[in-house]
Motif scaffolding. Structure first.
Motif, PDB file in Angstrom:
ATOM      1  N   ILE A 134     -62.632  -7.373 -21.837  1.00 45.40           N
ATOM      2  CA  ILE A 134     -61.632  -7.230 -22.892  1.00 45.40           C
ATOM      3  C   ILE A 134     -61.148  -8.609 -23.313  1.00 45.40           C
ATOM      4  O   ILE A 134     -60.648  -9.379 -22.494  1.00 45.40           O
ATOM      5  CB  ILE A 134     -60.427  -6.398 -22.412  1.00 45.40           C
ATOM      6  CG1 ILE A 134     -60.872  -4.992 -22.002  1.00 45.40           C
ATOM      7  CG2 ILE A 134     -59.364  -6.325 -23.505  1.00 45.40           C
ATOM      8  CD1 ILE A 134     -59.743  -4.122 -21.475  1.00 45.40           C
ATOM      9  N   LYS A 135     -61.294  -8.903 -24.589  1.00 45.99           N
ATOM     10  CA  LYS A 135     -60.758 -10.144 -25.129  1.00 45.99           C
ATOM     11  C   LYS A 135     -59.302  -9.899 -25.525  1.00 45.99           C
ATOM     12  O   LYS A 135     -59.012  -9.041 -26.361  1.00 45.99           O
ATOM     13  CB  LYS A 135     -61.557 -10.605 -26.345  1.00 45.99           C
ATOM     14  CG  LYS A 135     -61.048 -11.920 -26.929  1.00 45.99           C
ATOM     15  CD  LYS A 135     -61.828 -12.319 -28.165  1.00 45.99           C
ATOM     16  CE  LYS A 135     -61.271 -13.619 -28.748  1.00 45.99           C
ATOM     17  NZ  LYS A 135     -61.956 -13.998 -30.005  1.00 45.99           N
ATOM     18  N   ALA A 136     -58.387 -10.642 -24.894  1.00 47.31           N
ATOM     19  CA  ALA A 136     -56.969 -10.399 -25.150  1.00 47.31           C
ATOM     20  C   ALA A 136     -56.156 -11.641 -24.858  1.00 47.31           C
ATOM     21  O   ALA A 136     -56.563 -12.516 -24.097  1.00 47.31           O
ATOM     22  CB  ALA A 136     -56.473  -9.233 -24.292  1.00 47.31           C
ATOM     23  N   ASP A 137     -54.980 -11.699 -25.468  1.00 53.30           N
ATOM     24  CA  ASP A 137     -54.018 -12.781 -25.252  1.00 53.30           C
ATOM     25  C   ASP A 137     -52.881 -12.228 -24.400  1.00 53.30           C
ATOM     26  O   ASP A 137     -52.083 -11.407 -24.864  1.00 53.30           O
ATOM     27  CB  ASP A 137     -53.502 -13.276 -26.599  1.00 53.30           C
ATOM     28  CG  ASP A 137     -52.490 -14.411 -26.468  1.00 53.30           C
ATOM     29  OD1 ASP A 137     -52.196 -14.819 -25.319  1.00 53.30           O
ATOM     30  OD2 ASP A 137     -51.999 -14.881 -27.501  1.00 53.30           O
TER      31      ASP A 137
ATOM     32  N   LEU B 258     -52.345  -4.846 -24.958  1.00 57.69           N
ATOM     33  CA  LEU B 258     -53.187  -4.857 -23.770  1.00 57.69           C
ATOM     34  C   LEU B 258     -52.584  -3.992 -22.667  1.00 57.69           C
ATOM     35  O   LEU B 258     -53.280  -3.236 -22.002  1.00 57.69           O
ATOM     36  CB  LEU B 258     -53.355  -6.292 -23.267  1.00 57.69           C
ATOM     37  CG  LEU B 258     -54.124  -6.478 -21.964  1.00 57.69           C
ATOM     38  CD1 LEU B 258     -55.564  -6.015 -22.110  1.00 57.69           C
ATOM     39  CD2 LEU B 258     -54.080  -7.941 -21.523  1.00 57.69           C
ATOM     40  N   ASN B 259     -51.292  -4.087 -22.494  1.00 53.61           N
ATOM     41  CA  ASN B 259     -50.627  -3.340 -21.430  1.00 53.61           C
ATOM     42  C   ASN B 259     -50.810  -1.832 -21.601  1.00 53.61           C
ATOM     43  O   ASN B 259     -50.961  -1.095 -20.632  1.00 53.61           O
ATOM     44  CB  ASN B 259     -49.139  -3.690 -21.397  1.00 53.61           C
ATOM     45  CG  ASN B 259     -48.476  -3.272 -20.107  1.00 53.61           C
ATOM     46  OD1 ASN B 259     -49.133  -3.067 -19.092  1.00 53.61           O
ATOM     47  ND2 ASN B 259     -47.172  -3.137 -20.137  1.00 53.61           N
ATOM     48  N   ASP B 260     -50.816  -1.359 -22.856  1.00 51.60           N
ATOM     49  CA  ASP B 260     -50.995   0.067 -23.115  1.00 51.60           C
ATOM     50  C   ASP B 260     -52.379   0.538 -22.690  1.00 51.60           C
ATOM     51  O   ASP B 260     -52.544   1.640 -22.173  1.00 51.60           O
ATOM     52  CB  ASP B 260     -50.786   0.368 -24.605  1.00 51.60           C
ATOM     53  CG  ASP B 260     -49.330   0.238 -25.015  1.00 51.60           C
ATOM     54  OD1 ASP B 260     -48.468   0.248 -24.115  1.00 51.60           O
ATOM     55  OD2 ASP B 260     -49.067   0.108 -26.223  1.00 51.60           O
ATOM     56  N   VAL B 261     -53.388  -0.303 -22.926  1.00 53.87           N
ATOM     57  CA  VAL B 261     -54.758   0.053 -22.569  1.00 53.87           C
ATOM     58  C   VAL B 261     -54.946   0.020 -21.053  1.00 53.87           C
ATOM     59  O   VAL B 261     -55.517   0.934 -20.459  1.00 53.87           O
ATOM     60  CB  VAL B 261     -55.763  -0.895 -23.252  1.00 53.87           C
ATOM     61  CG1 VAL B 261     -57.181  -0.648 -22.738  1.00 53.87           C
ATOM     62  CG2 VAL B 261     -55.713  -0.716 -24.759  1.00 53.87           C
ATOM     63  N   LEU B 262     -54.425  -1.019 -20.406  1.00 57.97           N
ATOM     64  CA  LEU B 262     -54.611  -1.165 -18.968  1.00 57.97           C
ATOM     65  C   LEU B 262     -53.795  -0.155 -18.178  1.00 57.97           C
ATOM     66  O   LEU B 262     -54.207   0.284 -17.107  1.00 57.97           O
ATOM     67  CB  LEU B 262     -54.224  -2.584 -18.538  1.00 57.97           C
ATOM     68  CG  LEU B 262     -55.053  -3.725 -19.120  1.00 57.97           C
ATOM     69  CD1 LEU B 262     -54.548  -5.059 -18.591  1.00 57.97           C
ATOM     70  CD2 LEU B 262     -56.536  -3.555 -18.798  1.00 57.97           C
ATOM     71  N   ALA B 263     -52.642   0.237 -18.689  1.00 56.59           N
ATOM     72  CA  ALA B 263     -51.745   1.130 -17.954  1.00 56.59           C
ATOM     73  C   ALA B 263     -52.333   2.523 -17.776  1.00 56.59           C
ATOM     74  O   ALA B 263     -51.840   3.310 -16.977  1.00 56.59           O
ATOM     75  CB  ALA B 263     -50.397   1.216 -18.657  1.00 56.59           C
ATOM     76  N   LYS B 264     -53.412   2.832 -18.498  1.00 58.89           N
ATOM     77  CA  LYS B 264     -54.040   4.140 -18.369  1.00 58.89           C
ATOM     78  C   LYS B 264     -54.771   4.272 -17.034  1.00 58.89           C
ATOM     79  O   LYS B 264     -55.096   5.373 -16.606  1.00 58.89           O
ATOM     80  CB  LYS B 264     -55.027   4.363 -19.524  1.00 58.89           C
ATOM     81  CG  LYS B 264     -54.367   4.372 -20.893  1.00 58.89           C
ATOM     82  CD  LYS B 264     -55.406   4.483 -21.998  1.00 58.89           C
ATOM     83  CE  LYS B 264     -54.751   4.428 -23.374  1.00 58.89           C
ATOM     84  NZ  LYS B 264     -55.740   4.472 -24.468  1.00 58.89           N
ATOM     85  N   ASN B 265     -55.060   3.159 -16.405  1.00 57.99           N
ATOM     86  CA  ASN B 265     -55.788   3.172 -15.141  1.00 57.99           C
ATOM     87  C   ASN B 265     -54.867   2.751 -14.002  1.00 57.99           C
ATOM     88  O   ASN B 265     -53.875   2.059 -14.209  1.00 57.99           O
ATOM     89  CB  ASN B 265     -56.974   2.192 -15.197  1.00 57.99           C
ATOM     90  CG  ASN B 265     -57.908   2.490 -16.343  1.00 57.99           C
ATOM     91  OD1 ASN B 265     -58.424   3.587 -16.457  1.00 57.99           O
ATOM     92  ND2 ASN B 265     -58.124   1.510 -17.206  1.00 57.99           N
ATOM     93  N   GLY B 266     -55.213   3.195 -12.784  1.00 63.71           N
ATOM     94  CA  GLY B 266     -54.529   2.699 -11.606  1.00 63.71           C
ATOM     95  C   GLY B 266     -55.495   1.786 -10.876  1.00 63.71           C
ATOM     96  O   GLY B 266     -56.558   2.228 -10.426  1.00 63.71           O
ATOM     97  N   TYR B 267     -55.169   0.514 -10.779  1.00 61.60           N
ATOM     98  CA  TYR B 267     -56.104  -0.447 -10.192  1.00 61.60           C
ATOM     99  C   TYR B 267     -55.848  -0.616  -8.691  1.00 61.60           C
ATOM    100  O   TYR B 267     -54.709  -0.715  -8.255  1.00 61.60           O
ATOM    101  CB  TYR B 267     -56.006  -1.792 -10.912  1.00 61.60           C
ATOM    102  CG  TYR B 267     -56.473  -1.716 -12.339  1.00 61.60           C
ATOM    103  CD1 TYR B 267     -57.825  -1.776 -12.658  1.00 61.60           C
ATOM    104  CD2 TYR B 267     -55.559  -1.541 -13.378  1.00 61.60           C
ATOM    105  CE1 TYR B 267     -58.261  -1.678 -13.962  1.00 61.60           C
ATOM    106  CE2 TYR B 267     -55.996  -1.439 -14.692  1.00 61.60           C
ATOM    107  CZ  TYR B 267     -57.340  -1.509 -14.978  1.00 61.60           C
ATOM    108  OH  TYR B 267     -57.763  -1.400 -16.273  1.00 61.60           O
ATOM    109  N   ASP B 268     -56.931  -0.653  -7.934  1.00 60.46           N
ATOM    110  CA  ASP B 268     -56.834  -0.875  -6.495  1.00 60.46           C
ATOM    111  C   ASP B 268     -56.626  -2.351  -6.191  1.00 60.46           C
ATOM    112  O   ASP B 268     -55.917  -2.706  -5.255  1.00 60.46           O
ATOM    113  CB  ASP B 268     -58.123  -0.390  -5.809  1.00 60.46           C
ATOM    114  CG  ASP B 268     -58.330   1.095  -6.004  1.00 60.46           C
ATOM    115  OD1 ASP B 268     -57.691   1.873  -5.291  1.00 60.46           O
ATOM    116  OD2 ASP B 268     -59.132   1.475  -6.886  1.00 60.46           O
ATOM    117  N   ILE B 269     -57.273  -3.210  -6.986  1.00 57.17           N
ATOM    118  CA  ILE B 269     -57.213  -4.653  -6.760  1.00 57.17           C
ATOM    119  C   ILE B 269     -57.026  -5.359  -8.099  1.00 57.17           C
ATOM    120  O   ILE B 269     -57.752  -5.090  -9.062  1.00 57.17           O
ATOM    121  CB  ILE B 269     -58.499  -5.173  -6.089  1.00 57.17           C
ATOM    122  CG1 ILE B 269     -58.741  -4.460  -4.757  1.00 57.17           C
ATOM    123  CG2 ILE B 269     -58.441  -6.684  -5.887  1.00 57.17           C
ATOM    124  CD1 ILE B 269     -60.118  -4.702  -4.172  1.00 57.17           C
ATOM    125  N   VAL B 270     -56.047  -6.242  -8.176  1.00 60.09           N
ATOM    126  CA  VAL B 270     -55.855  -7.100  -9.350  1.00 60.09           C
ATOM    127  C   VAL B 270     -55.972  -8.545  -8.882  1.00 60.09           C
ATOM    128  O   VAL B 270     -55.286  -8.961  -7.943  1.00 60.09           O
ATOM    129  CB  VAL B 270     -54.474  -6.871 -10.008  1.00 60.09           C
ATOM    130  CG1 VAL B 270     -54.263  -7.868 -11.149  1.00 60.09           C
ATOM    131  CG2 VAL B 270     -54.357  -5.445 -10.523  1.00 60.09           C
TER     132      VAL B 270
END
Length: 202
Positions: free
Chosen positions: A88-91, A113-125
């Motif tokens: 994902i290309k994002a600022d 970007l936050n709206d798109v990412l918040a749909k998933n629950g990430y195990d590791i960031v």
């Protein structure tokens, strides 16, 4: 070197093994890598999980087109299917997605970007954010050098915002919203420039 240090010192297999059980007993984990660059952090984790969690997926976020192309190239070079990588290309500082495949016609640059990412629950960031202080446009009236000059000197990848810590702060703020509630892990490598403030020249 910082990304390689994080890869070499991040005990991913040990971490997963100690947390194994309950809802973490899955064939695939979700990995999110901010400021991905060459993709070394995300790709190394996918390789480490190939046997225990073969269906793990990585989302790689960067502002630089060239970096994202290298991430895809390095995935192929290391035998990782492109289907397991989402670039994902994002600022991060503006929270804007800068590519049309995530936005409807005319909405490019307005999707958050936050709206798109918040749909998933990430195990590791993971993240290796830029840390060089780069003046924001409002600061240009007080300095002789422009952002374009700084970008040419250091590269777009180096800009950590006006204090050098802006990108890092954004990642820290988002982490609780993006990580899975159980066993979510944030791993960051960074440097602090500690620029002097007007009221503290020490």
């Amino acid at each position: 070197p910082d990304s390689l240090a994080l890869v070499q010192h991040f005990p991913i297999e040990l971490y997963i093994n100690t947390k194994e059980g309950g809802d973490n007993c899955r064939t695939g984990l979700q990995i999110l890598d901010f400021c991905t660059g060459s993709g070394v952090q995300a790709l190394s984790i996918l390789k480490a999980l190939e046997i225990s969690h073969p269906n793990s997926m990585a989302t790689c976020v960067d502002l630089n087109d060239r970096a994202l192309r290298f991430t895809n190239f390095n995935a192929v070079l290391n035998g990782i299917s492109i289907d397991r990588i989402k670039c994902i290309k994002a600022d991060l500082l503006s929270d804007k997605i800068l590519e049309s495949r995530y936005a409807s016609s005319g909405e490019e640059g307005s999707m958050l970007l936050n709206d798109v990412l918040a749909k998933n629950g990430y195990d590791i960031v993971t993240a290796n954010p830029p840390f060089i202080p780069v003046p924001c446009p409002a600061d240009q009236i007080r300095i002789d050098i422009t952002i374009d000059d700084i970008s040419k000197r250091y590269g777009l990848f180096s800009s950590g915002g006006s204090l050098g810590e802006d990108v890092l702060q954004k990642i820290i703020q988002w982490a609780p919203l993006l990580l899975r509630e159980k066993h979510g892990l944030l791993a960051v490598v960074s440097e602090f420039m500690n620029p002097p403030h007007e009221n503290n020249r020490d």
